[in-house]
Design a protein around this motif. Structure first.
Motif: not given
Length: 129
Positions: A63-78, A116-129
């Motif tokens: 699994p891979h994709g946008p980091d949690s900051d990008t996900f949060k920012r682009h999920s917020d219409p504000e 070495l810390t690549y996977q940490q970019c998803w540490q704060d990913m919100p749980t939506n499901f």
């Protein structure tokens, strides 16, 4: 039959024309091994986290994709206006994918500039499901 030995794609400047939708690359898994590199600029799914000259390798079904900051920012219409098309010209990236597994050389495994810390970019990913 039915599978590609290799695909190559380049992500040039482009219109992001989907209205009222999530525009960065989405979180996903591939049935192929994916090697991606950034030639110049920024990558819209990991601003500041994927630098020019950098590359990533995701083996089949990793699994891979946008980091949690990008996900949060682009999920917020504000924070992001998706009511009209926008032109993304901030970077140039490429991707090579193959049905085959790719291995790393000893030099790559022991390179001092590995992230070495690549996977940490998803540490704060919100749980939506």
């Amino acid at each position: 039959h039915g599978v590609a030995v290799a695909d190559f794609v380049i992500f040039p400047p482009r219109w992001m024309a989907m209205e009222h939708s999530f525009r960065p690359p989405w979180f996903h898994r591939n049935t192929m091994t994916e090697y991606m590199g950034l030639i110049c600029g920024e990558y819209d799914a990991k601003k500041g986290g994927f630098v020019p000259g950098g590359a990533s390798l995701h083996s089949c079904m990793t699994p891979h994709g946008p980091d949690s900051d990008t996900f949060k920012r682009h999920s917020d219409p504000e924070q992001v206006d998706t009511s009209k098309p926008a032109f993304f010209d901030g970077g140039l990236a490429f991707m090579f994918e193959t049905t085959y597994m790719l291995g790393l050389t000893e030099a790559a495994i022991h390179a001092p500039n590995r992230e070495l810390t690549y996977q940490q970019c998803w540490q704060d990913m919100p749980t939506n499901f």
